[in-house]
Design an enzyme around this catalytic site. Structure first.
Site, short mmCIF file in Angstrom:
data_model
loop_
_atom_site.label_atom_id
_atom_site.label_comp_id
_atom_site.label_asym_id
_atom_site.label_seq_id
_atom_site.Cartn_x
_atom_site.Cartn_y
_atom_site.Cartn_z
CG ASP A 192 -1.76 1.20 1.39
OD1 ASP A 192 -2.64 1.40 0.53
OD2 ASP A 192 -1.55 1.99 2.34
CD GLU A 217 -2.26 2.59 -3.50
OE1 GLU A 217 -3.35 3.14 -3.67
OE2 GLU A 217 -1.69 2.55 -2.39
CG ASP A 299 -8.03 3.91 -2.68
OD1 ASP A 299 -8.68 4.09 -1.62
OD2 ASP A 299 -6.88 3.44 -2.70
#
Length: 412
Positions: A192, A217, A299
């Site tokens: 992340d 990410e 997201d």
């Protein structure tokens, strides 16, 4: 100059990691959305494991499983507690066991850019971690987010203490935790907010814990001008390429460049899908064995919808990523919440990909890229078109295998 994949980028890796990346036949499912914590999630997913396996997915990305200050899991505190809003440690263990029985890997969401403190320390901030495993002090927190550690090696995640990965004790502790997670049953990792700390630390964590597959990410905004999205996104994809390189090529990365371009292209701007050299314009076009393609995630889509793919063009998007090089990802909402017909149409595309032997480094020849039409041949075995322009491949060797709203796929 972009980093062009020359086919020899796997050489220095550990056998497990290298095998999956060389094979290039991963198909991922993101197994949650932003609201999943409200719905007894580990039990819900456990019931779907047979369908997930039958549909052809090789790995399921699960939400952060550690105890967290926020129910979604992205403000972790006690990393070693696997009792979360998604369910108990016991329920998680049952889910992981069932995935393993069905030969589907579980991907852990690794949130280690930041960590919520338990105790006030330096400056009156909650930057100490007393009373929980990994009882760090302020030296584990970057100086730019209220700690006594060094400056961050990446971007700041504001509002919470950011972890200082330059500290040896921090990295040793995190490697220990990652090994523990791996032993618990998580075979793959998703990192992340990978912009928040140097890629060299990701390399160290992968080498230490040895996941089978990893993806980061690295999400920066695409390049825009007054008229919208720039045609040329080379500098954007180069940043992601640089991050992958920084991990020692051990990790793949989500192809945010392709997502940004594709969701504009489907609105009648398919010319965007061919770069100046005739290749795909995202990370997929430069380093496909490390490009994890996707349409939406928790997201960009879901209830947050920060950067959503246009709903009425969804299957065009999946027809693109599931026939093309790269490592495609399907989003939970699209697969399970948008109706049986979309679920079944996505499965048809997965079946074609597998049966025709399309993989992350399959060759691609783009035949058309104009406002209302995109067409390409992939691996010399699959031909596809998206858009409302009329088109079909020449030659009797091609057979129409599936089609839908604004897309069609042929195979040899």
């Amino acid at each position: 100059m972009g980093h062009l994949n020359n086919g020899s980028d796997e050489s220095a890796q550990g056998s497990d990691v290298g095998q999956v990346l060389r094979n290039g036949r991963e198909i991922l499912l993101q197994g949650f959305n932003w609201e999943s914590h409200k719905h007894d999630w580990w039990r819900n997913l456990e019931k779907k494991v047979p369908d997930i396996a039958k549909s052809g997915f090789t790995s399921v990305w699960l939400p952060p499983s550690s105890q967290s200050f926020s129910p979604e899991g992205y403000l972790p505190q006690n990393l070693y507690s696997l009792n979360s809003s998604y369910g108990s440690e016991h329920q998680l263990k049952i889910l992981l066991r069932k995935l393993n029985e069905h030969k589907v890997r579980a991907m852990a969401d690794i949130v280690i850019n930041h960590r919520v403190g338990t105790t006030q320390g330096h400056g009156g901030m909650y930057n100490r971690y007393e009373g929980v495993p990994l009882p760090w002090n302020e030296h584990a927190v970057t100086s730019c987010t209220g700690g006594l550690g060094n400056q961050s090696s990446g971007a700041n995640f504001h509002g919470v203490p950011n972890i200082d990965h330059s500290q040896n004790f921090v990295r040793n502790d995190l490697i220990g935790w990652l090994k523990w997670l791996h032993n618990f049953g998580f075979q793959d990792f998703r990192f992340d907010f990978a912009r928040g700390y140097s890629a060299k630390y990701v390399k160290e964590y992968i080498e230490g814990a040895r996941p089978i597959f990893s993806v980061g990410e690295y999400w920066d905004p695409c390049n825009y001008n007054n008229n919208g999205l720039d045609y040329n996104q080379d500098s954007h994809r180069q940043q992601i390429i640089n991050w992958i390189d920084g991990t020692g090529q051990l990790s793949a990365a989500f192809d945010f460049t392709s997502k940004g371009i594709l969701q504009e292209a489907v609105k009648g701007q398919f010319w965007r899908l061919r770069d100046r050299r005739g290749k795909p314009p995202g990370v997929m076009g430069w380093w496909p064995s490390r490009a994890v393609t996707f349409i939406d995630n928790h997201d960009t889509g879901s209830t947050q919808a920060h950067w959503p793919f246009p709903k009425n063009h969804l299957m065009e998007g999946y027809a693109y990523i599931l026939t093309h090089p790269g490592i495609p990802t399907v989003f939970y909402d699209h697969f399970y919440d948008w109706g049986n017909s979309i679920h079944d149409d996505i499965v048809k595309l997965i079946v074609i990909r597998k049966e025709q032997g399309i993989h992350s480094r399959s060759s691609i020849k783009i035949l058309e890229a104009k406002p209302n039409l995109y067409a390409a041949i992939i691996g010399d075995k699959v031909c596809m078109k998206i858009g409302d322009g009329s088109w079909c491949p020449g030659g009797r060797e091609w057979t129409l295998t599936t089609s839908g709203h604004r897309y069609a796929i042929w195979k040899k």
